[in-house]
Design an enzyme around this catalytic site. Structure first.
Site, PDB file in Angstrom:
ATOM      1  N   SER A 148       0.827  -1.200   0.000  1.00 16.16           N
ATOM      2  CA  SER A 148       0.000   0.000   0.000  1.00 16.16           C
ATOM      3  C   SER A 148       0.870   1.263   0.000  1.00 16.16           C
ATOM      4  O   SER A 148       1.619   1.482  -0.956  1.00 16.16           O
ATOM      5  CB  SER A 148      -0.957  -0.045   1.191  1.00 16.16           C
ATOM      6  OG  SER A 148      -1.971   0.918   1.063  1.00 16.16           O
ATOM      7  N   ASP A 225      -9.998  -5.954  -3.156  1.00 14.42           N
ATOM      8  CA  ASP A 225      -9.415  -4.864  -2.366  1.00 14.42           C
ATOM      9  C   ASP A 225     -10.341  -3.644  -2.445  1.00 14.42           C
ATOM     10  O   ASP A 225     -10.585  -3.125  -3.539  1.00 14.42           O
ATOM     11  CB  ASP A 225      -8.034  -4.533  -2.932  1.00 14.42           C
ATOM     12  CG  ASP A 225      -7.253  -3.549  -2.091  1.00 14.42           C
ATOM     13  OD1 ASP A 225      -7.871  -2.654  -1.469  1.00 14.42           O
ATOM     14  OD2 ASP A 225      -6.017  -3.659  -2.059  1.00 14.42           O
ATOM     15  N   HIS A 258      -7.136  -6.218   0.943  1.00 15.21           N
ATOM     16  CA  HIS A 258      -6.013  -5.317   1.234  1.00 15.21           C
ATOM     17  C   HIS A 258      -5.267  -5.722   2.512  1.00 15.21           C
ATOM     18  O   HIS A 258      -4.418  -4.978   2.981  1.00 15.21           O
ATOM     19  CB  HIS A 258      -6.542  -3.885   1.380  1.00 15.21           C
ATOM     20  CG  HIS A 258      -5.508  -2.810   1.208  1.00 15.21           C
ATOM     21  ND1 HIS A 258      -4.937  -2.508  -0.014  1.00 15.21           N
ATOM     22  CD2 HIS A 258      -4.947  -1.949   2.106  1.00 15.21           C
ATOM     23  CE1 HIS A 258      -4.073  -1.514   0.143  1.00 15.21           C
ATOM     24  NE2 HIS A 258      -4.058  -1.153   1.409  1.00 15.21           N
TER      25      HIS A 258
END
Length: 282
Positions: A148, A225, A258
């Site tokens: 991320s 995600d 995620h």
């Protein structure tokens, strides 16, 4: 030489997991980092993977949740995990999770109140790198990876230092921070409103303009995600890579989100990817 305070030491699989604290001259505050070393008798000078974590994380998230030590011990890879930002009561912060402490974005801030401490790029590429080299004798080739915000950091640091890193990998990275809400918010605060300054911290801009040495890149992105469409947008990076004939592989992972469940599922493949690139270069 930085004085290190050992906070934790754990035998795990065929290696040892450490956690250290030191006074960072670059960030002007105490910092912690974690380090995994495989069996020294088998791997006396292992290659080094840098892992950069995402928003709200510390160096513990990857250490505790990814389960990477098992594969790293088998493959003979050292791993170093910095914290995600400077920290402390005297360090500028924000009420928002995506700004301030826990959200350093791996850049060098130029605007106050952030510029006094938020120089994570220099901290990683200079100060912590010197510790890894000088105090742990980690002098073999290096790889860089992250998740991320940390995936953004891995891409930017790797692309800006093509002579240093053999390869780059990322999980759900922010590939174009200057055009998505997380990045716009952070860059506006840390770098000011001159968007020309943002380009040097944006992987898409770096890939557009500087590909003198091409480093293999692997990206895994879950199709479940929740941040995929608004914040991450890896297809935009893929389009530029295709146009530049850049060695980028993006794998869409069905059902993955995620979280660290995705990282734990695929981290062994990332370590194997990095070692394969190393073998190709030797």
């Amino acid at each position: 030489m930085s004085i290190l305070e050992l906070l934790e030491e754990h035998v795990v699989f065929d290696g040892t997991q450490y956690k250290y604290r030191h006074e960072s001259q670059t960030l002007a505050c105490p910092m912690t980092f974690s380090l995994f070393l495989p069996n020294k008798e088998k791997f006396s000078n292992p290659p080094l993977l840098w892992w950069l974590s995402g928003l709200t994380c510390t160096d513990d998230n990857f250490t505790h949740k990814a389960g990477a030590q098992k594969a790293a011990a088998r493959l003979g890879v050292a791993m170093i995990m910095p914290d995600t930002s400077p920290r402390g009561a005297h360090v500028a912060d924000s009420e928002y999770f995506d700004l301030g402490q826990g959200a350093g974005f791996y850049i060098n801030a130029t605007e106050q109140p952030w510029a006094s401490h938020y120089k994570m790029y220099d901290y990683i590429t200079k100060e912590l790198s010197a510790i890894a080299h000088d105090q742990f004798q980690l002098t073999r080739p290096e790889f860089i990876s992250g998740h991320s915000m940390g995936g953004h950091g891995a891409l930017v640091i790797g692309l800006r230092n093509p002579e240093r890193f053999q390869s780059i990998s990322a999980f759900a990275p922010i590939v174009n921070p200057s055009q998505v809400p997380w990045g716009i918010k952070a860059f506006s605060e840390y770098l000011g409103n001159d968007k020309e300054k943002w380009r040097e911290w944006d992987a898409m801009e770096l890939l557009k303009h500087d590909t003198s040495k091409k480093i293999p890149v692997l990206i895994d992105q879950g199709d479940a995600d929740p941040f995929y469409e608004k914040q991450l947008q890896p297809a935009k990076l893929a389009a530029i890579a295709d146009a530049k004939n850049y060695p980028l592989t993006i794998r869409m992972q069905k059902g993955h989100d995620h979280s660290y469940y995705t990282i734990a599922s695929l981290i062994e493949e990332h370590l194997e990817f990095h070692l394969a690139q190393l073998a190709n270069n030797e």
